[in-house]
Design a protein around this motif. Sequence first.
Motif, mmCIF file in Angstrom:
data_model
loop_
_atom_site.group_PDB
_atom_site.id
_atom_site.type_symbol
_atom_site.label_atom_id
_atom_site.label_comp_id
_atom_site.label_asym_id
_atom_site.label_seq_id
_atom_site.Cartn_x
_atom_site.Cartn_y
_atom_site.Cartn_z
ATOM 1 N N GLY A 34 0.810 -1.216 0.000
ATOM 2 C CA GLY A 34 0.000 0.000 0.000
ATOM 3 C C GLY A 34 0.840 1.262 0.000
ATOM 4 N N THR A 35 1.951 1.257 0.744
ATOM 5 C CA THR A 35 2.828 2.432 0.754
ATOM 6 C C THR A 35 3.425 2.677 -0.620
ATOM 7 O OG1 THR A 35 3.342 1.990 3.079
ATOM 8 C CG2 THR A 35 4.837 3.447 1.868
ATOM 9 N N PHE A 36 3.878 1.617 -1.254
ATOM 10 C CA PHE A 36 4.424 1.782 -2.602
ATOM 11 C C PHE A 36 3.359 2.326 -3.550
ATOM 12 C CE2 PHE A 36 5.024 -0.004 -6.863
ATOM 13 C CZ PHE A 36 6.269 0.526 -7.184
ATOM 14 N N LEU A 37 2.135 1.799 -3.455
ATOM 15 C CA LEU A 37 1.064 2.272 -4.315
ATOM 16 C C LEU A 37 0.730 3.734 -4.017
ATOM 17 C CD1 LEU A 37 -1.129 1.646 -6.430
ATOM 18 C CD2 LEU A 37 -2.599 0.877 -4.540
ATOM 19 N N LEU A 38 0.739 4.119 -2.731
ATOM 20 C CA LEU A 38 0.440 5.499 -2.340
ATOM 21 C C LEU A 38 1.436 6.481 -2.950
ATOM 22 C CD1 LEU A 38 -0.977 7.644 -0.575
ATOM 23 C CD2 LEU A 38 0.536 6.960 1.276
ATOM 24 N N PHE A 39 2.720 6.167 -2.789
ATOM 25 C CA PHE A 39 3.726 7.090 -3.331
ATOM 26 C C PHE A 39 3.710 7.102 -4.857
ATOM 27 C CE2 PHE A 39 5.555 6.814 0.942
ATOM 28 C CZ PHE A 39 5.898 8.149 1.154
ATOM 29 N N ALA A 40 3.419 5.969 -5.448
ATOM 30 C CA ALA A 40 3.362 5.937 -6.904
ATOM 31 C C ALA A 40 2.206 6.793 -7.424
ATOM 32 C CB ALA A 40 3.213 4.486 -7.382
ATOM 33 N N LEU A 41 1.039 6.703 -6.792
ATOM 34 C CA LEU A 41 -0.094 7.512 -7.216
ATOM 35 C C LEU A 41 0.162 8.989 -6.958
ATOM 36 C CD1 LEU A 41 -3.102 5.319 -5.970
ATOM 37 C CD2 LEU A 41 -2.364 5.714 -8.324
ATOM 38 N N THR A 42 0.760 9.303 -5.802
ATOM 39 C CA THR A 42 1.050 10.715 -5.500
ATOM 40 C C THR A 42 2.036 11.299 -6.505
ATOM 41 O OG1 THR A 42 0.665 10.265 -3.163
ATOM 42 C CG2 THR A 42 1.851 12.273 -3.705
ATOM 43 N N PHE A 43 3.063 10.508 -6.829
ATOM 44 C CA PHE A 43 4.050 10.988 -7.795
ATOM 45 C C PHE A 43 3.406 11.197 -9.166
ATOM 46 C CE2 PHE A 43 7.165 9.971 -11.126
ATOM 47 C CZ PHE A 43 8.094 10.977 -10.888
ATOM 48 N N ALA A 44 2.571 10.250 -9.562
ATOM 49 C CA ALA A 44 1.899 10.389 -10.858
ATOM 50 C C ALA A 44 0.958 11.591 -10.871
ATOM 51 C CB ALA A 44 1.137 9.112 -11.190
ATOM 52 N N PHE A 45 0.216 11.795 -9.759
ATOM 53 C CA PHE A 45 -0.695 12.935 -9.677
ATOM 54 C C PHE A 45 0.081 14.251 -9.667
ATOM 55 C CE2 PHE A 45 -3.058 16.018 -7.080
ATOM 56 C CZ PHE A 45 -4.217 16.115 -7.826
ATOM 57 N N TYR A 46 1.153 14.292 -8.889
ATOM 58 C CA TYR A 46 1.968 15.514 -8.825
ATOM 59 C C TYR A 46 2.574 15.833 -10.184
ATOM 60 C CZ TYR A 46 5.490 18.822 -7.150
ATOM 61 O OH TYR A 46 6.271 19.926 -6.945
ATOM 62 N N ARG A 47 3.058 14.815 -10.848
ATOM 63 C CA ARG A 47 3.660 15.049 -12.162
ATOM 64 C C ARG A 47 2.616 15.511 -13.164
ATOM 65 N NH1 ARG A 47 7.039 10.582 -15.726
ATOM 66 N NH2 ARG A 47 7.659 12.004 -17.401
ATOM 67 N N ALA A 48 1.392 15.011 -13.053
ATOM 68 C CA ALA A 48 0.345 15.377 -14.008
ATOM 69 C C ALA A 48 -0.089 16.825 -13.832
ATOM 70 C CB ALA A 48 -0.842 14.436 -13.858
ATOM 71 N N ILE A 49 -0.248 17.267 -12.560
ATOM 72 C CA ILE A 49 -0.768 18.622 -12.365
ATOM 73 C C ILE A 49 0.310 19.681 -12.447
ATOM 74 C CG2 ILE A 49 -2.667 17.732 -10.960
ATOM 75 C CD1 ILE A 49 -1.207 18.669 -8.499
ATOM 76 N N PHE A 50 1.569 19.316 -12.278
ATOM 77 C CA PHE A 50 2.656 20.291 -12.391
ATOM 78 C C PHE A 50 3.407 20.170 -13.701
ATOM 79 C CE2 PHE A 50 2.049 20.453 -7.806
ATOM 80 C CZ PHE A 50 2.226 21.799 -7.529
ATOM 81 N N ARG A 51 2.868 19.424 -14.609
ATOM 82 C CA ARG A 51 3.531 19.306 -15.916
ATOM 83 C C ARG A 51 3.427 20.635 -16.647
ATOM 84 N NH1 ARG A 51 0.863 14.916 -19.559
ATOM 85 N NH2 ARG A 51 -0.797 16.482 -19.365
ATOM 86 N N PRO A 52 4.517 21.151 -17.252
ATOM 87 C CA PRO A 52 4.462 22.426 -17.987
ATOM 88 C C PRO A 52 3.546 22.334 -19.203
ATOM 89 C CG PRO A 52 6.561 21.302 -18.352
ATOM 90 C CD PRO A 52 5.871 20.538 -17.276
ATOM 91 N N MET A 53 2.967 23.467 -19.530
ATOM 92 C CA MET A 53 2.034 23.494 -20.660
ATOM 93 C C MET A 53 2.778 23.345 -21.990
ATOM 94 S SD MET A 53 -0.451 26.600 -19.451
ATOM 95 C CE MET A 53 -1.500 26.380 -20.874
ATOM 96 N N ALA A 54 2.070 22.798 -22.936
ATOM 97 C CA ALA A 54 2.653 22.661 -24.270
ATOM 98 C C ALA A 54 2.793 24.047 -24.921
ATOM 99 C CB ALA A 54 1.767 21.764 -25.119
ATOM 100 N N PRO A 55 3.756 24.225 -25.818
ATOM 101 C CA PRO A 55 3.962 25.554 -26.432
ATOM 102 C C PRO A 55 2.724 26.085 -27.147
ATOM 103 C CG PRO A 55 5.837 24.116 -26.843
ATOM 104 C CD PRO A 55 4.781 23.267 -26.227
ATOM 105 N N ASP A 56 1.955 25.205 -27.748
ATOM 106 C CA ASP A 56 0.791 25.701 -28.484
ATOM 107 C C ASP A 56 -0.342 26.134 -27.561
ATOM 108 O OD1 ASP A 56 0.335 23.178 -27.548
ATOM 109 O OD2 ASP A 56 -0.657 22.460 -29.387
ATOM 110 N N GLN A 57 -0.222 25.760 -26.235
ATOM 111 C CA GLN A 57 -1.258 26.153 -25.295
ATOM 112 C C GLN A 57 -0.936 27.483 -24.576
ATOM 113 O OE1 GLN A 57 -1.659 22.852 -22.676
ATOM 114 N NE2 GLN A 57 -2.800 21.578 -24.164
ATOM 115 N N ILE A 58 0.277 27.970 -24.738
ATOM 116 C CA ILE A 58 0.679 29.225 -24.082
ATOM 117 C C ILE A 58 0.138 30.398 -24.903
ATOM 118 C CG2 ILE A 58 2.610 30.662 -23.360
ATOM 119 C CD1 ILE A 58 4.240 28.115 -23.041
#
Length: 396
Positions: A34-58
Motif C-alpha cells: 500500500g505504501t508503494f502504491l500510495l507514493f506511486a499515485l502521488t508521484f503520478a498525480f503531482y507530475r500530471a498537475i505540475f507538468r508544464p504546458m505545451a507551447p501551443d497552449q501558451i
Amino acid sequence: MRRPPRRPARLRRPALTIRTRLTLTYAALFTVGGTFLLFALTFAFYRAIFRPMAPDQIPSRFDPDHDHFVDLSDQIRSAATEHLLRDAFLLLLLVVAASALLGWWVAGRMLRPIAAITAAARRAGQATLHERLALTGPADELKELGDTFDAMLERLDTAFAAQRRFIANASHELRTPLAVTRTATEVTLAKPHPTQAQWRAMAHDVARATDRAQHLIDSLLVLARSEQRLADVVDDDLADITAEALDRVAAEARDRGLQLETSLDPAPLEGNLGLLEIAVANLLTNAVKYTPAAGTVRVTTRTVTHPQDADHPGARAELVVANDGPPLDPATLDRFLEPFHRGDHTRLSAAQGAGLGLSIVAAVTTAHHGRLTLTARPRGGLTATVVLPRSNRPAG
C-alpha cells in the motif's frame, strides 16, 4: 570470547503464535504494497498537475492579471497535493487495520484444523485412542496432517489393544504352571503320611510345570529381544542354519512317521545368528508338530531376486516350509501370528506349546527387515515363506 549475559525470564519476549505471525505477515505485506502504491499515485498525480504546458497552449499575449492567476493556480495545486497525501495516508492506516483484523480471522479459520489436532493430541490416551479427527475440506497440507494423525492414532490403538491381549494371555499362561505346582504341593502335603512314590510324583509334576514356565519366559524374552534393534550382525548362510534346525527335529519327525523333503540351496545373508536360529527352529518345530502322522514337510532355501519389489530390492535369502494338514481358511491366517494363538484354540495342553512360535518368527523377520507370509495350501496344510534381505547391518 565472553558470551552476552542471558536475559532474565521476566524480560524475555513472549513467543508469538502462528496465528499472530501470519496476521503480522499479512499486515506487513499489505503495508509495504500500500505504501508503494500510495507514493506511486502521488508521484503520478503531482507530475500530471505540475507538468508544464505545451507551447501551443501558451497564449501569445498576457493580461495584467496573468501572474496573479498563475500564482493562485500553484497554491491550489499544492493544497490539493497535500490533502491527497494526507487523506491517502489516513486511508492506508484504515485499510491496514482492517486487513490486520481480516487476516486474524482468516488465519484462525485456516489454523482451525491444527487446533483440532492439538486438542486431540492432548486428549490422547488409552481410553480415547478410538477417536478420529476425520477432517473435511480440500486435500491440502492441513488435511494431509489430519489424516496422518488419524493413521497414527489407529496404529497406537491397535498396538495398545494387542498389548492388552498379550498381557492377559501371558498372565493366564504363567498362572497355569503356578497353579499346577501349587495344587500338586498342597495335595501331597494334605496327606497324613505321603509315601516316597507320592513325593516323587509331586516332584515330577512340579518339574514339568517349572519347565513349562521356564520355556514360556524364555519365549517371551526372545520375543522382546527380537523387537529391539539388531546387534551382533554376522555373515551366515540360511541353508546352514536350516540344516542344523532340521537335525534337531529329525528324531521327532521319524517317531511320527513324517517325511522330510529338503532342498537347501545357498542363501547367504547378514543377521543376528542367535535370533535366526530360534526363528528357523520355531518354524520347523511348528510344521512338524501340526503335520498329521505319515504326512510330509517340505523345506527349501534359495537366493531370489525381485527387482520390482520396492520394499526389498536386490537379492534376498528365502526359506519356504510347507507341511500337510487340514484345510485352513485364508482369512484367518493372520491370527496365527498373534501371540498365544494355537489354531482353532488359544489355550491347549502344555504339549501344544505356548503359542508363541510363529509370533517369534514374525518378530525376528521384521527385526531383520524381512517378511513372513503364510499361505493356505489348496489340499490342506500351510506354507510359510520367510524372505530376508542379504544385508541387515545397521547404518553408520
